[in-house]
Design a protein around this motif. Structure first.
Motif, PDB file in Angstrom:
ATOM      1  N   ARG A   1       3.845   6.671   2.039  1.00  0.00           N
ATOM      2  CA  ARG A   1       4.791   5.793   1.555  1.00  0.00           C
ATOM      3  C   ARG A   1       4.951   6.252  -0.033  1.00  0.00           C
ATOM      4  O   ARG A   1       3.660   6.009  -0.611  1.00  0.00           O
ATOM      5  CB  ARG A   1       4.536   4.416   1.711  1.00  0.00           C
ATOM      6  CG  ARG A   1       5.485   3.656   1.068  1.00  0.00           C
ATOM      7  CD  ARG A   1       5.155   1.878   1.169  1.00  0.00           C
ATOM      8  NE  ARG A   1       6.131   1.136   0.462  1.00  0.00           N
ATOM      9  CZ  ARG A   1       5.849  -0.136   0.252  1.00  0.00           C
ATOM     10  NH1 ARG A   1       4.868  -0.766   0.776  1.00  0.00           N
ATOM     11  NH2 ARG A   1       6.956  -0.897  -0.324  1.00  0.00           N
ATOM     12  N   ARG A   2       5.830   6.656  -0.641  1.00  0.00           N
ATOM     13  CA  ARG A   2       5.995   6.926  -2.021  1.00  0.00           C
ATOM     14  C   ARG A   2       6.689   5.565  -2.508  1.00  0.00           C
ATOM     15  O   ARG A   2       7.026   4.764  -1.969  1.00  0.00           O
ATOM     16  CB  ARG A   2       7.088   8.202  -2.301  1.00  0.00           C
ATOM     17  CG  ARG A   2       6.538   9.377  -1.659  1.00  0.00           C
ATOM     18  CD  ARG A   2       7.653  10.672  -1.660  1.00  0.00           C
ATOM     19  NE  ARG A   2       8.678  10.103  -0.945  1.00  0.00           N
ATOM     20  CZ  ARG A   2       9.749  10.915  -0.686  1.00  0.00           C
ATOM     21  NH1 ARG A   2       9.723  12.406  -0.905  1.00  0.00           N
ATOM     22  NH2 ARG A   2      10.945  10.573   0.191  1.00  0.00           N
ATOM     23  N   LEU A   3       6.331   5.658  -3.942  1.00  0.00           N
ATOM     24  CA  LEU A   3       6.931   4.490  -4.681  1.00  0.00           C
ATOM     25  C   LEU A   3       8.269   4.032  -4.494  1.00  0.00           C
ATOM     26  O   LEU A   3       8.797   2.947  -4.561  1.00  0.00           O
ATOM     27  CB  LEU A   3       6.241   4.633  -6.187  1.00  0.00           C
ATOM     28  CG  LEU A   3       4.720   4.618  -6.369  1.00  0.00           C
ATOM     29  CD1 LEU A   3       4.477   4.882  -7.953  1.00  0.00           C
ATOM     30  CD2 LEU A   3       4.435   3.072  -5.995  1.00  0.00           C
ATOM     31  N   ALA A   4       8.842   5.386  -4.687  1.00  0.00           N
ATOM     32  CA  ALA A   4      10.641   4.970  -4.532  1.00  0.00           C
ATOM     33  C   ALA A   4      11.277   5.133  -3.016  1.00  0.00           C
ATOM     34  O   ALA A   4      12.214   4.721  -3.001  1.00  0.00           O
ATOM     35  CB  ALA A   4      11.113   6.082  -5.266  1.00  0.00           C
ATOM     36  N   ASP A   5      10.377   5.033  -2.301  1.00  0.00           N
ATOM     37  CA  ASP A   5      11.032   4.893  -0.933  1.00  0.00           C
ATOM     38  C   ASP A   5      11.382   3.706  -0.483  1.00  0.00           C
ATOM     39  O   ASP A   5      10.854   2.592  -0.713  1.00  0.00           O
ATOM     40  CB  ASP A   5       9.629   5.359   0.486  1.00  0.00           C
ATOM     41  CG  ASP A   5       9.252   6.659   0.139  1.00  0.00           C
ATOM     42  OD1 ASP A   5      10.203   7.594  -0.133  1.00  0.00           O
ATOM     43  OD2 ASP A   5       8.270   7.125   0.829  1.00  0.00           O
ATOM     44  N   ASP A   6      12.724   3.624   0.110  1.00  0.00           N
ATOM     45  CA  ASP A   6      13.146   2.420   0.485  1.00  0.00           C
ATOM     46  C   ASP A   6      12.860   1.812   1.726  1.00  0.00           C
ATOM     47  O   ASP A   6      13.432   2.077   2.745  1.00  0.00           O
ATOM     48  CB  ASP A   6      15.044   2.391   0.283  1.00  0.00           C
ATOM     49  CG  ASP A   6      15.546   1.133   0.327  1.00  0.00           C
ATOM     50  OD1 ASP A   6      14.759   0.132   0.691  1.00  0.00           O
ATOM     51  OD2 ASP A   6      16.716   1.045  -0.144  1.00  0.00           O
ATOM     52  N   VAL A   7      11.764   1.623   1.991  1.00  0.00           N
ATOM     53  CA  VAL A   7      11.136   1.060   3.137  1.00  0.00           C
ATOM     54  C   VAL A   7      12.090  -0.173   4.006  1.00  0.00           C
ATOM     55  O   VAL A   7      11.944  -0.076   5.336  1.00  0.00           O
ATOM     56  CB  VAL A   7       9.661   0.498   3.012  1.00  0.00           C
ATOM     57  CG1 VAL A   7       8.715   1.739   2.466  1.00  0.00           C
ATOM     58  CG2 VAL A   7       9.645  -0.570   2.206  1.00  0.00           C
TER      59      VAL A   7
ATOM     60  N   THR B   1      -3.859  16.966  -4.162  1.00  0.00           N
ATOM     61  CA  THR B   1      -4.611  15.916  -3.995  1.00  0.00           C
ATOM     62  C   THR B   1      -3.708  14.928  -3.362  1.00  0.00           C
ATOM     63  O   THR B   1      -2.502  15.033  -3.465  1.00  0.00           O
ATOM     64  CB  THR B   1      -5.047  15.306  -5.445  1.00  0.00           C
ATOM     65  OG1 THR B   1      -3.708  14.899  -6.206  1.00  0.00           O
ATOM     66  CG2 THR B   1      -5.573  16.442  -6.438  1.00  0.00           C
ATOM     67  N   THR B   2      -4.239  13.622  -3.104  1.00  0.00           N
ATOM     68  CA  THR B   2      -3.570  12.589  -2.443  1.00  0.00           C
ATOM     69  C   THR B   2      -3.796  11.311  -3.192  1.00  0.00           C
ATOM     70  O   THR B   2      -4.746  11.069  -3.895  1.00  0.00           O
ATOM     71  CB  THR B   2      -4.075  12.281  -0.978  1.00  0.00           C
ATOM     72  OG1 THR B   2      -3.617  13.271  -0.086  1.00  0.00           O
ATOM     73  CG2 THR B   2      -3.492  10.736  -0.563  1.00  0.00           C
ATOM     74  N   THR B   3      -2.672  10.708  -3.615  1.00  0.00           N
ATOM     75  CA  THR B   3      -2.744   9.372  -4.441  1.00  0.00           C
ATOM     76  C   THR B   3      -2.672   8.134  -3.420  1.00  0.00           C
ATOM     77  O   THR B   3      -1.650   8.038  -2.446  1.00  0.00           O
ATOM     78  CB  THR B   3      -1.574   9.302  -5.450  1.00  0.00           C
ATOM     79  OG1 THR B   3      -2.015  10.432  -6.536  1.00  0.00           O
ATOM     80  CG2 THR B   3      -1.675   7.993  -6.314  1.00  0.00           C
ATOM     81  N   VAL B   4      -3.580   7.220  -3.486  1.00  0.00           N
ATOM     82  CA  VAL B   4      -3.330   5.884  -2.602  1.00  0.00           C
ATOM     83  C   VAL B   4      -3.134   4.787  -3.955  1.00  0.00           C
ATOM     84  O   VAL B   4      -3.937   4.640  -4.908  1.00  0.00           O
ATOM     85  CB  VAL B   4      -4.608   5.540  -2.071  1.00  0.00           C
ATOM     86  CG1 VAL B   4      -4.517   4.223  -1.165  1.00  0.00           C
ATOM     87  CG2 VAL B   4      -4.778   6.593  -0.872  1.00  0.00           C
ATOM     88  N   ILE B   5      -2.358   3.948  -3.667  1.00  0.00           N
ATOM     89  CA  ILE B   5      -2.330   2.795  -4.442  1.00  0.00           C
ATOM     90  C   ILE B   5      -1.921   1.447  -3.766  1.00  0.00           C
ATOM     91  O   ILE B   5      -1.178   1.230  -2.717  1.00  0.00           O
ATOM     92  CB  ILE B   5      -0.626   2.877  -5.225  1.00  0.00           C
ATOM     93  CG1 ILE B   5      -0.728   4.198  -6.128  1.00  0.00           C
ATOM     94  CG2 ILE B   5      -0.451   1.680  -5.961  1.00  0.00           C
ATOM     95  CD1 ILE B   5       0.574   4.475  -7.048  1.00  0.00           C
TER      96      ILE B   5
ATOM     97  N   LEU C   1       0.812  -1.339   0.090  1.00  0.00           N
ATOM     98  CA  LEU C   1       0.136  -0.004   0.202  1.00  0.00           C
ATOM     99  C   LEU C   1       0.836   1.271   0.090  1.00  0.00           C
ATOM    100  O   LEU C   1       1.969   1.285   0.691  1.00  0.00           O
ATOM    101  CB  LEU C   1      -0.833  -0.049   1.197  1.00  0.00           C
ATOM    102  CG  LEU C   1      -1.809   1.238   1.334  1.00  0.00           C
ATOM    103  CD1 LEU C   1      -2.941   1.015   0.280  1.00  0.00           C
ATOM    104  CD2 LEU C   1      -2.425   1.303   2.676  1.00  0.00           C
ATOM    105  N   TYR C   2       0.515   2.157  -0.720  1.00  0.00           N
ATOM    106  CA  TYR C   2       1.503   3.469  -1.045  1.00  0.00           C
ATOM    107  C   TYR C   2       0.440   4.683  -0.862  1.00  0.00           C
ATOM    108  O   TYR C   2      -0.946   4.832  -1.144  1.00  0.00           O
ATOM    109  CB  TYR C   2       1.814   3.631  -2.284  1.00  0.00           C
ATOM    110  CG  TYR C   2       3.005   2.422  -2.402  1.00  0.00           C
ATOM    111  CD1 TYR C   2       4.312   2.524  -2.331  1.00  0.00           C
ATOM    112  CD2 TYR C   2       2.358   1.150  -3.116  1.00  0.00           C
ATOM    113  CE1 TYR C   2       5.130   1.420  -2.725  1.00  0.00           C
ATOM    114  CE2 TYR C   2       3.342   0.333  -3.360  1.00  0.00           C
ATOM    115  CZ  TYR C   2       4.644   0.374  -3.172  1.00  0.00           C
ATOM    116  OH  TYR C   2       5.590  -0.605  -3.334  1.00  0.00           O
TER     117      TYR C   2
ATOM    118  N   THR D   1      -3.032  -3.638  -9.760  1.00  0.00           N
ATOM    119  CA  THR D   1      -3.052  -2.248  -9.127  1.00  0.00           C
ATOM    120  C   THR D   1      -4.212  -1.690  -8.961  1.00  0.00           C
ATOM    121  O   THR D   1      -5.213  -1.605 -10.104  1.00  0.00           O
ATOM    122  CB  THR D   1      -1.853  -1.244  -9.755  1.00  0.00           C
ATOM    123  OG1 THR D   1      -0.861  -1.756  -9.460  1.00  0.00           O
ATOM    124  CG2 THR D   1      -2.155   0.025  -9.262  1.00  0.00           C
ATOM    125  N   LEU D   2      -4.917  -1.292  -8.105  1.00  0.00           N
ATOM    126  CA  LEU D   2      -5.932  -0.098  -7.867  1.00  0.00           C
ATOM    127  C   LEU D   2      -5.025   1.333  -7.275  1.00  0.00           C
ATOM    128  O   LEU D   2      -4.281   1.228  -6.323  1.00  0.00           O
ATOM    129  CB  LEU D   2      -6.964  -0.641  -6.684  1.00  0.00           C
ATOM    130  CG  LEU D   2      -7.497  -1.804  -6.763  1.00  0.00           C
ATOM    131  CD1 LEU D   2      -8.455  -1.980  -5.582  1.00  0.00           C
ATOM    132  CD2 LEU D   2      -8.345  -2.123  -8.060  1.00  0.00           C
TER     133      LEU D   2
END
Length: 507
Positions: free
Chosen positions: A395-401, A73-77, A62-63, A245-246
């Motif tokens: 959490r962004r897509l490129a974050d190294d969690v 705006t906010t994006t949820v993936i 989840l992002y 993906t949603l």
């Protein structure tokens, strides 16, 4: 309780969140021969016994982030179906028709949903007399050659104290982007993806379809943590795999409690319909790496069926985590003193002064301060590296969690610097600069051809391999190939009959 369902909205303990993060991260840096190889996993890919056998209902990641090109705006993936092999036909990857895919918004910190965006899907088949996913080149989402299609609805549920207040349909019969079969079948996949991006009322946007798995990590932790001596590290083992993906982009004001309280908690759940028509929650995901290592086997399925307001039952897994002790035993990196209240504060409540809502109830949610503007120069370690627009603020897509979570687990917030890492710092594909941001899926035709194939085969087939614009030529070629296979089988049968006859004569 999940609105209009028999069981709860969903849970995943805070404990699990942090530990999961630890889990994945720690495993990465560890290399512990004594650790059970089943103790960790990539984010929430196959993290619990029951969900590992039903991938259509499995939340993988989840992002949630303030949209970089539309900061109002906010994006949820939300991603589902782990480890999609691109060439996995003829039954390619679809969302489940008997499920509710929910995105939950907690906008006041009470660990309950105030808003739920519910996605439900329906599968359509044009021709049941063929095994093909598509019967020719697909040039649009409504192309007759696309044999298997899906559409979806979105309902917006408003709740108060876990009770349904209203239900509004915000999307109806929107097409899903198909699985990327290959260049011959889908010569312009970008066009198909763009057609699956739909504008909704209120300046919202939605997308559903296949995408490259954006999670990056070295999963060889299962071989006794990278071979037991860190000899197996630095390879993105999710490279080349896809997910479903949603993606939902909504104005910030629509999900905030108010402009003075812009912090939201977000998580996703899946409810599956049983034979009696009741929906039961089978998967839940908020922050990454939650249910992999922290919870023991006996608690994993329970965690997937639980809800945020019940996360206290898993608290001990966070305050007394196992992973730091394992790392200390193997690598002599001293485990921080327990109880680990630093982990509770950061992962279960949010960072005070950044993404912790007032009067917060500790719960496993991905917390995002929607008033923090996107970073002009994002840093993969997010808040740990001074970039407050990144993880764990959303959490962004490129974050190294993995790296970030591992270092927090090992006490970086307490002054203990370790620099632990799995040596995988970015995704194998670049992300898009506009919605839905995820990279396009890898197709089944990827990879080099074996020697002796390709042009040699084309030369042998000659004019018979000319590709037409419609499905007739392709079906003709497929039919010819089938006839050829049948011929081979007949010849084989004849040879076997002749050998049997000779044998009988001899004896």
């Amino acid at each position: 309780m999940t609105p209009i369902s028999r069981s709860g909205l969903g849970r995943r303990s805070l404990a699990t969140l942090v530990c999961g993060a630890l889990a994945a991260g720690g495993l990465v840096a560890a290399g512990v021969a004594a650790l059970d190889p089943g103790a960790a996993s990539a984010s929430s890919h196959r993290e619990a016994p029951l969900i590992s056998g039903t991938p259509q209902y499995d939340n993988t990641d989840l992002y949630a982030f303030v949209s970089p090109d539309k900061p109002d705006t906010t994006t949820v993936i939300a991603n589902f179906i782990p480890f999609e092999e691109p060439a996995g036909g003829p039954n390619f990857y679809t969302f489940a028709d008997d499920a509710q895919y929910d995105i939950h918004i907690d906008n006041n910190g009470d660990a309950q949903s105030e808003l739920v965006y519910r996605y439900t899907f329906k599968t359509h088949r044009k021709n049941g007399d063929t095994f093909l996913y598509n019967t020719g080149p697909v040039k649009s989402l409504d192309d007759p050659n696309l044999n298997i299609t899906q559409t979806y609805d979105i309902d917006l549920l408003r709740l108060h104290n876990q009770k349904l207040v209203s239900k509004t349909k915000v999307a109806d019969d929107i097409p899903v982007a198909p699985s990327n079969v290959g260049k011959a079948s889908m010569p312009d996949y970008t066009k198909l993806r763009n057609q699956a991006v739909y504008k909704l009322a209120g300046d919202s946007t939605t997308f559903a379809g296949q995408a490259d798995d954006p999670f990056f990590a070295d999963l060889r932790v299962f071989d006794l943590l990278y071979g037991g001596n860190l000899s197996e590290v630095g390879r993105d083992t999710l490279k080349g795999y896809n997910v479903n993906t949603l993606a939902l982009q909504v104005p910030n004001y629509m999900i905030q409690e108010s402009s003075k309280q812009p912090i939201v908690g977000i998580w996703s759940t899946v409810q599956r319909k049983d034979a009696r028509g009741y929906y039961t929650q089978v998967s839940r995901l908020g922050s990454p790496l939650v249910n992999e290592v922290v919870n023991p086997q006996k608690d994993k399925d329970k965690f997937n069926a639980s809800s945020p307001w019940d996360d206290a039952q898993f608290l001990k897994n966070v305050t007394n985590p196992e992973l730091p002790k394992l790392i200390e035993a193997i690598y002599k990196i001293k485990a921080p003193a327990e109880p680990r209240n630093d982990l509770v504060d950061v992962f279960l409540k949010g960072v005070k002064g950044l993404n912790q809502p007032p009067n917060v109830r500790p719960a496993e949610e991905l917390r995002l301060n929607t008033s923090i503007k996107p970073s002009m120069h994002p840093k993969r370690l997010g808040v740990l590296d001074g970039d407050n627009a990144g993880f764990p603020n959303g959490r962004r897509l490129a974050d190294d969690v993995i790296d970030a979570s591992l270092r927090v687990v090992e006490g970086e917030l307490l002054g203990q610097k370790t620099g632990l890492s799995d040596s995988v710092d970015k995704n194998d594909k670049g992300f898009e600069k506009s919605f839905p941001y995820v990279a396009e899926p890898t197709s089944g035709s990827r990879g080099p051809l074996a020697k002796g194939t390709g042009s040699n085969v084309k030369n042998q087939l000659g004019d018979a391999l000319q590709t037409g614009s419609g499905s007739t030529n392709i079906m003709l070629i497929a039919g010819s190939a089938a006839a050829g296979v049948a011929g081979v089988l007949l010849i084989g049968a004849g040879v076997m009959w002749w050998r049997r006859r000779m044998y009988n004569r001899a004896y």
